[in-house]
Design a protein around this motif. Structure first.
Motif, mmCIF file in Angstrom:
data_model
loop_
_atom_site.group_PDB
_atom_site.id
_atom_site.type_symbol
_atom_site.label_atom_id
_atom_site.label_comp_id
_atom_site.label_asym_id
_atom_site.label_seq_id
_atom_site.Cartn_x
_atom_site.Cartn_y
_atom_site.Cartn_z
ATOM 1 N N ALA A 72 0.832 -1.208 0.000
ATOM 2 C CA ALA A 72 0.000 0.000 0.000
ATOM 3 C C ALA A 72 0.863 1.252 0.000
ATOM 4 C CB ALA A 72 -0.928 -0.011 1.200
ATOM 5 N N LEU A 73 1.952 1.249 0.737
ATOM 6 C CA LEU A 73 2.831 2.420 0.773
ATOM 7 C C LEU A 73 3.508 2.629 -0.571
ATOM 8 C CD1 LEU A 73 4.408 2.031 4.323
ATOM 9 C CD2 LEU A 73 2.924 3.888 3.548
ATOM 10 N N ASP B 86 -11.427 -2.469 7.269
ATOM 11 C CA ASP B 86 -11.805 -1.374 6.391
ATOM 12 C C ASP B 86 -10.547 -0.588 6.037
ATOM 13 O OD1 ASP B 86 -11.224 0.138 8.688
ATOM 14 O OD2 ASP B 86 -13.330 0.289 9.252
ATOM 15 N N LYS B 87 -10.718 0.470 5.242
ATOM 16 C CA LYS B 87 -9.571 1.249 4.786
ATOM 17 C C LYS B 87 -8.868 1.935 5.948
ATOM 18 C CE LYS B 87 -8.114 4.732 1.421
ATOM 19 N NZ LYS B 87 -8.529 5.613 0.295
ATOM 20 N N GLN B 88 -9.616 2.406 6.956
ATOM 21 C CA GLN B 88 -8.972 3.072 8.082
ATOM 22 C C GLN B 88 -8.045 2.131 8.835
ATOM 23 O OE1 GLN B 88 -8.978 6.452 8.935
ATOM 24 N NE2 GLN B 88 -7.259 5.618 10.101
ATOM 25 N N ALA B 89 -8.444 0.885 8.971
ATOM 26 C CA ALA B 89 -7.575 -0.095 9.626
ATOM 27 C C ALA B 89 -6.277 -0.266 8.842
ATOM 28 C CB ALA B 89 -8.294 -1.428 9.767
ATOM 29 N N LEU B 90 -6.385 -0.231 7.512
ATOM 30 C CA LEU B 90 -5.184 -0.310 6.680
ATOM 31 C C LEU B 90 -4.330 0.945 6.863
ATOM 32 C CD1 LEU B 90 -3.380 -1.466 4.466
ATOM 33 C CD2 LEU B 90 -4.944 -0.484 2.779
ATOM 34 N N LEU B 91 -4.949 2.121 6.899
ATOM 35 C CA LEU B 91 -4.204 3.360 7.099
ATOM 36 C C LEU B 91 -3.476 3.346 8.442
ATOM 37 C CD1 LEU B 91 -6.728 6.017 5.744
ATOM 38 C CD2 LEU B 91 -4.715 5.088 4.588
ATOM 39 N N ASP B 92 -4.109 2.765 9.465
ATOM 40 C CA ASP B 92 -3.461 2.643 10.771
ATOM 41 C C ASP B 92 -2.174 1.824 10.658
ATOM 42 O OD1 ASP B 92 -5.530 4.085 11.903
ATOM 43 O OD2 ASP B 92 -6.538 2.338 12.763
ATOM 44 N N GLU C 216 3.789 1.483 10.067
ATOM 45 C CA GLU C 216 4.976 1.104 9.307
ATOM 46 C C GLU C 216 5.824 2.334 8.974
ATOM 47 O OE1 GLU C 216 7.888 -1.043 7.463
ATOM 48 O OE2 GLU C 216 6.297 -1.717 8.811
ATOM 49 N N MET C 217 5.175 3.440 8.656
ATOM 50 C CA MET C 217 5.908 4.686 8.430
ATOM 51 C C MET C 217 6.676 5.084 9.690
ATOM 52 S SD MET C 217 2.920 6.707 6.329
ATOM 53 C CE MET C 217 3.717 8.307 6.300
ATOM 54 N N TYR C 218 6.040 4.916 10.845
ATOM 55 C CA TYR C 218 6.697 5.248 12.112
ATOM 56 C C TYR C 218 7.907 4.344 12.347
ATOM 57 C CZ TYR C 218 7.447 6.092 17.060
ATOM 58 O OH TYR C 218 8.028 6.400 18.269
ATOM 59 N N ARG C 219 7.745 3.049 12.077
ATOM 60 C CA ARG C 219 8.872 2.120 12.256
ATOM 61 C C ARG C 219 10.057 2.542 11.389
ATOM 62 N NH1 ARG C 219 4.778 -2.101 11.221
ATOM 63 N NH2 ARG C 219 3.923 -2.826 13.215
ATOM 64 N N ARG C 220 9.779 2.908 10.148
ATOM 65 C CA ARG C 220 10.852 3.317 9.238
ATOM 66 C C ARG C 220 11.469 4.635 9.699
ATOM 67 N NH1 ARG C 220 8.062 1.811 3.354
ATOM 68 N NH2 ARG C 220 7.591 -0.374 3.892
ATOM 69 N N MET C 221 10.651 5.534 10.227
ATOM 70 C CA MET C 221 11.168 6.797 10.736
ATOM 71 C C MET C 221 12.129 6.552 11.886
ATOM 72 S SD MET C 221 9.160 9.879 12.686
ATOM 73 C CE MET C 221 9.101 8.914 14.201
ATOM 74 N N VAL C 222 11.732 5.695 12.828
ATOM 75 C CA VAL C 222 12.575 5.398 13.977
ATOM 76 C C VAL C 222 13.893 4.781 13.528
ATOM 77 C CG1 VAL C 222 12.793 3.924 16.017
ATOM 78 C CG2 VAL C 222 10.671 5.188 15.606
ATOM 79 N N ARG D 52 -4.201 5.548 14.083
ATOM 80 C CA ARG D 52 -3.923 4.937 15.385
ATOM 81 C C ARG D 52 -2.853 3.874 15.198
ATOM 82 N NH1 ARG D 52 -5.771 0.100 17.196
ATOM 83 N NH2 ARG D 52 -5.793 -0.267 19.453
ATOM 84 N N PHE D 53 -1.763 3.982 15.971
ATOM 85 C CA PHE D 53 -0.710 2.983 15.860
ATOM 86 C C PHE D 53 -1.246 1.613 16.273
ATOM 87 C CE2 PHE D 53 2.779 6.334 16.625
ATOM 88 C CZ PHE D 53 2.838 6.596 15.273
ATOM 89 N N THR D 54 -0.842 0.588 15.538
ATOM 90 C CA THR D 54 -1.191 -0.780 15.910
ATOM 91 C C THR D 54 -0.085 -1.321 16.819
ATOM 92 O OG1 THR D 54 -0.076 -1.689 13.954
ATOM 93 C CG2 THR D 54 -2.395 -1.122 13.717
ATOM 94 N N GLY D 55 -0.466 -2.082 17.820
ATOM 95 C CA GLY D 55 0.528 -2.623 18.741
ATOM 96 C C GLY D 55 1.076 -1.548 19.663
ATOM 97 N N THR D 56 2.206 -1.866 20.288
ATOM 98 C CA THR D 56 2.820 -0.944 21.250
ATOM 99 C C THR D 56 4.289 -0.685 20.923
ATOM 100 O OG1 THR D 56 3.353 -2.804 22.748
ATOM 101 C CG2 THR D 56 1.256 -1.645 23.108
ATOM 102 N N ASP D 57 4.679 -0.909 19.673
ATOM 103 C CA ASP D 57 6.080 -0.700 19.295
ATOM 104 C C ASP D 57 6.537 0.720 19.587
ATOM 105 O OD1 ASP D 57 6.085 -3.272 18.430
ATOM 106 O OD2 ASP D 57 6.193 -2.818 16.289
ATOM 107 N N HIS D 58 5.632 1.679 19.454
ATOM 108 C CA HIS D 58 6.004 3.080 19.617
ATOM 109 C C HIS D 58 6.232 3.461 21.086
ATOM 110 C CE1 HIS D 58 1.711 2.853 20.352
ATOM 111 N NE2 HIS D 58 1.778 4.007 20.978
ATOM 112 N N ALA D 59 5.797 2.612 22.009
ATOM 113 C CA ALA D 59 5.879 2.974 23.432
ATOM 114 C C ALA D 59 7.328 3.133 23.893
ATOM 115 C CB ALA D 59 5.168 1.923 24.279
ATOM 116 N N ARG D 60 8.239 2.354 23.345
ATOM 117 C CA ARG D 60 9.643 2.441 23.755
ATOM 118 C C ARG D 60 10.209 3.826 23.451
ATOM 119 N NH1 ARG D 60 11.156 -1.371 20.995
ATOM 120 N NH2 ARG D 60 11.879 -0.232 19.149
ATOM 121 N N GLU D 61 9.965 4.296 22.214
ATOM 122 C CA GLU D 61 10.473 5.629 21.849
ATOM 123 C C GLU D 61 9.768 6.726 22.637
ATOM 124 O OE1 GLU D 61 9.809 3.282 19.437
ATOM 125 O OE2 GLU D 61 11.972 2.876 19.251
#
Length: 216
Positions: free
Chosen positions: A18-19, A52-58, A63-69, A109-118
């Protein structure tokens, strides 16, 4: 007779596809049907992973956040100003990598809690500098909102680096607004040199945060 084995269809593979497709068709053209065609599967197969599409956008935003980190170097010894500047610059760079990147990221909305560490690490830098937790959250959120809003406007003029939407020719704008000289001249500031604009905006926000909370 051998057959080519395709990678299994999972959330990560769908989001990655999708990206990639986003840069070709933009957010409006990004449909589950178009993604399914790109993956060579039937559209209903995607609904096993995204309701739905919003779930995909989430998932795309995550994934964009993971790549940014992964692409943003941070130093635990950063001052609070350095940390906010680094993360804001990293976010802008990540969003600019995709057509409508800021629109995808905004409100997702971020999926999971990967962002919590940062997030934990950023808040520790700010609270260690003297911010209360509430002040630290306010400061980080303000920088985040500024960055996403700035890139949304930037991509409205330049959808991708090297592209420029019709109607944003600065000289033509100045000619049309000749009776309003200050407004005409402002076009050079509003619609050109976005790197400089962004840095000036960051400086204003950082100065405001420091003044508001009395932290140097």
């Amino acid at each position: 007779m051998s057959t080519e084995r395709r990678a299994p269809l999972d959330r990560t593979r769908v989001a990655d596809t999708a990206l990639r497709l986003l840069n070709e068709v933009g957010l409006d053209g990004l449909t589950l049907r178009a993604i399914a065609k790109e993956l060579d599967v039937k559209a209903p197969a995607l609904y096993w992973h995204f309701k739905d599409k919003q779930a995909l956008l989430d998932e795309m935003a995550t994934e964009m956040y993971r790549r940014m980190v992964a692409g943003t170097a941070l130093d635990p010894a950063d001052s609070w100003q350095e940390r906010l500047l680094r993360t804001s610059r990293g976010l802008r760079a990540a969003l600019l990598g995709y057509r409508d990147g800021a629109k995808v990221f905004s409100g997702s909305r971020f999926t999971g809690t990967d962002h919590a560490r940062e997030m934990e690490a950023h808040l520790r830098v700010l609270t260690g500098a003297g911010f209360t937790l509430v002040q630290a959250v306010n400061a980080a959120r303000t920088m985040n909102v500024f960055t996403i809003g700035f890139v949304t406007e930037e991509q409205g003029v330049q959808p991708l680096p090297g592209e420029r939407r019709e109607g944003y020719d600065i000289e033509e704008r100045a000619r049309r607004m000749a009776d309003f000289p200050l407004a005409a001249e402002a076009g050079k500031v509003l619609f050109d040199d976005y790197d400089q604009q962004f840095e000036e905006g960051l400086a204003l926000v950082i100065a405001g945060i420091g003044a508001r909370y009395g932290i140097g």
